[in-house]
Scaffold this motif. Structure first.
Motif: not given
Ligand code: HEM
Lengths: 267, 435
Positions: A120-126, A195, B221, B331-332, B354-355
């Motif tokens: 998943l794109m970074p912001a969604l990895q939560s 996020a 990726y 970007a991963r 991020v996050n």
């Protein structure tokens, strides 16, 4: 245990769920059959849970990083919530619906094994991702069901055959659906804080989520004060559902949504 | 059944108590017009959110007004009405209408029409009409919470969780917004410590913490390979999956062509003989691919590359119309390796992702962005510092609301009253209203 065993796991769970739902749905000797049906459904859920645990051990990290992995959690939590809702409210159709939704997600995983390595794109990895989506799916399916009930009510109103039964079913659906909608909104806020630095920015998706919420809030309160009115509450449900649909699908087309953080198109 | 009571009705003259929806919606409309007039009169600048201590004073004053009205005037028709469903719905509808305007107009838009600005539509949440709507909303929600929620009984717990929870959440979120600080700092690799932050208005603000960027990096990726129309560069959609992942050994069928990745270099430069690995800045990813035509039994081999901000992309033509091309990698994960030092002399180092915000000296620090053009070679990283002293109050409200939602799920609509009882309730309410 890894993804190679997945087709077998899904097959076992599907079989158990189909048999269980069948036993729960046919209106015949309910007492004995219900217990058997519920057990089958529960074992089916446990099989998925067991697979998730094994995969977790195999990967040596929580399986929550790829599209395929998040779908596993939908496949687990949707039936769990359907099950709890059944225990509390005895809605057979709702349990069946949640099993169907879960099966769709699990089956998509089976058809598209490449989902397992789509990170998943970074912001969604939560950790908020899965609860947020599940809670919203349940809210949306219940509120959609309440709209169908409202349509039936509108038809009966037009035929002048009384709509109290529809309204009271719609009440139950909206109350439960609204509870999930509120949770979804709040989970989203907590996630956004982690996020993006703020829990609420009036981003177009948030704005329309608020409007949807306000629509059903109005329905609930209107019903408290004027329980005998038929047409207005039915119209409120219909309007609220239109807003819900705009929130769900229409956002990308609104002029106000030029830079929403929630439009993930193009990836 | 007194149908008319709900909509005002002909029997009761307008504005004669007990009020209903007619009066409520008129009040909403009045507030809306007043708000627009105030906004226009002040040149469409909206209101500035008050900061500490003014916001706290205002909130306490509002709370006291509500408590005062409830304590001494709760039996007056107007106060009774303010804690009724018609007043509540009028407030909710007014607020929702303004949010609808917000949802339909881009905020803040670059080309704001002067009328849009003077009505406050370019900044709805800071506008006068929104402020008045909020006051009406807080007043009704506060009064109804006091009237129905106290004294606390077992039966009123769900009601209290939802209504008090919402009041607290919104009061802290709106009241506290003036104290919230969001600052960004742009850090450069190889530069010394910096404490130059910038706020949303672009004003420079010195911080009591200084940061130094040791390294910014992006994990990517494997880029996707597509079949494209050479003339238009348009991707040719395949039946199921349209792309081949650039990982050695992976295969995919594009129409008549079976394509395999023979080698993949995440970062490479073109030489006469093909691509070779390189670590210099801007070196793009490249793949050696083999395409076999099932129809004509030809086999082509060649290098393709996505290119980068420094190097052009490289396609491989498979026939006169189509080519294989590599898309820019996605970007991963991106992260900044940062050292900091505070004014008090505390030092440390953290990896910002991020996050995964960091907490230092009351600031929450977020990874925000990097130089888009250079992507993974970005020499800079932008971080955001957020301070929101009201957050614990907002979270308290949010957790009350969550508990309220669970309660709502579990109890549902209170069915202990039979339909006959709800008539009784109405009769009682009506008697109360007329007393
Ligand atoms: C989280 C949002 C809310 C939820 C879940 C909620 C839910 C409810 C429920 C379930 C009742 C019925 C209680 C009972 O029968 O004892 C109720 C009553 C009521 N609510 Fe809300 N509500 C919410 C927000 C609001 C807001 C924002 C207002 C006003 C601006 C409001 C005003 C009222 C009023 C006036 C009543 C009727 C009280 C009475 O006279 O019995 N509610 N609400």
């Amino acid at each position: 245990m890894n993804w190679l065993n997945y087709p077998l796991v899904v097959l076992v769970s599907f079989t158990l769920w189909i048999l269980g739902t069948f036993l729960l749905l046919i209106p015949f000797k309910r007492k004995q059959k219900d217990a058997a049906g519920l057990t089958l459904v529960a074992v089916g859920i446990l099989v998925i849970a067991w697979f998730i645990i094994q995969l977790w051990i195999h990967l040596d990290r929580p399986p929550m990083r790829t599209l395929g992995e998040t779908r596993l959690w939908y496949g687990f939590f949707l039936p769990v919530i359907g099950y709890l809702t059944f225990l509390r409210w005895r809605y057979r159709w709702f349990l069946a619906l949640s099993l169907l939704l879960a099966s769709v997600f699990l089956f998509i995983n089976y058809l598209h094994p490449e989902n397992y390595d789509k990170t998943l794109m970074p912001a969604l990895q939560s950790p908020w991702f899965v609860p947020h989506v599940i809670v919203y799916m349940i809210a949306y399916s219940l509120l959609a069901a309440s709209s169908l009930v409202a349509l039936k009510g509108l038809y009966h109103h037009w035929k002048e055959t009384g709509v109290q039964e529809e309204l009271s079913l719609a009440d139950n659906m909206v109350y439960i659906g609204f509870a999930f909608l509120t949770l979804g909104l709040l989970f989203g806020a907590l996630w956004a804080k982690e996020a993006w630095g703020h829990y609420w920015t009036w981003d177009p998706k948030e704005t329309w989520a608020f409007l949807t919420w306000a629509g059903y809030l109005s329905y609930i309160h209107f019903r408290i004060y004027a329980p005998k009115k038929a047409l207005t509450p039915l119209l409120i449900i219909s309007l609220a559902f239109v807003i819900l649909l705009i929130c769900w699908f229409g956002i990308n087309y609104l002029p106000a949504a030029q830079n929403s953080v929630h439009t993930y198109s193009g990836s | 059944m007194e149908k008319d009571r709900y909509s005002g009705g002909q029997r009761r003259p307008f504005w004669q108590p007990p009020w209903g929806y007619r009066e409520g919606l008129s009040i909403s409309l009045g507030l809306l017009i007043t708000g627009f007039a105030l906004e226009a009169a002040t040149g469409g600048t909206g209101l500035k959110s008050p900061s500490f201590p003014y916001n706290l004073v205002i909130l306490i004053a509002l709370l006291n007004v509500i408590l005062f009205l409830h304590a001494f005037f709760r039996d007056k028709p107007v106060i009774r009405w303010l804690s009724s469903v018609p007043a509540s719905l009028s407030a909710i509808i007014l607020l929702t209408f303004l949010v609808l305007l917000l949802g339909l107009t881009p905020q803040p838009s670059i080309e704001t029409h002067v009328i849009q600005k003077h009505l406050g539509l370019s900044h709805v949440v800071r506008s006068y009409p929104f402020f008045l709507a909020m006051l009406f909303f807080f007043l009704t929600l506060g009064l109804v919470t006091l009237r129905r929620g106290f004294p606390v009984k077992k039966k009123s717990i769900g009601f209290l969780l939802n209504h008090a929870g919402l009041w607290i959440t919104l009061a802290a979120a709106f009241g506290g917004s003036g104290d919230m600080q969001r600052l960004t700092v742009t850090l450069q690799e190889g530069k010394d410590y910096s404490n130059n932050a910038v706020n949303a208005e672009g004003e420079g603000i010195p911080l009591s913490i200084a940061f130094k960027l040791l390294d910014f990096s992006i994990e990517e990726y494997p880029p996707k390979i597509f079949l494209i129309q050479t003339s238009s560069l348009e991707i040719v959609k395949q039946k199921q999956v349209s792309y081949l992942e650039s990982t050695q050994g992976k295969k995919h069928t594009f129409g008549d062509w079976e394509v395999q990745v023979l080698a993949f270099l995440p970062s490479a430069l073109q030489q006469d003989t093909g691509f070779i690995q390189s670590t210099i800045m801007g070196a793009p990813p490249a793949a050696l691919v083999e395409a076999k035509s099932k129809g004509t039994a030809t086999t082509l081999t060649g290098w393709i590359s996505s290119g980068s901000f420094m190097y052009p992309p490289v396609f491989m033509r498979v026939d006169e119309k189509y080519s294989l091309a590599m898309a820019a990698p996605e970007a991963r994960k991106y992260s900044s390796d940062i050292e900091f030092i505070t004014r008090e002399g505390k030092t440390g180092r953290f990896l910002l992702e991020v996050n995964k915000p960091e907490k230092i000296n009351g600031w929450k620090i977020y990874q925000v962005s990097y130089q888009a053009k250079t992507g993974k070679w970005s020499p800079e990283s932008t971080i955001e510092l957020v301070r929101d002293p009201w957050l614990p109050v907002v979270y308290t409200g949010i957790f009350l609301l969550m508990a309220g939602a669970l309660y709502l799920f579990w109890i549902g609509k209170d069915r202990k009253k039979s339909p006959g009882d709800s008539d009784k309730k109405e009769v009682i309410m009506q008697q109360m209203e007329q007393s």
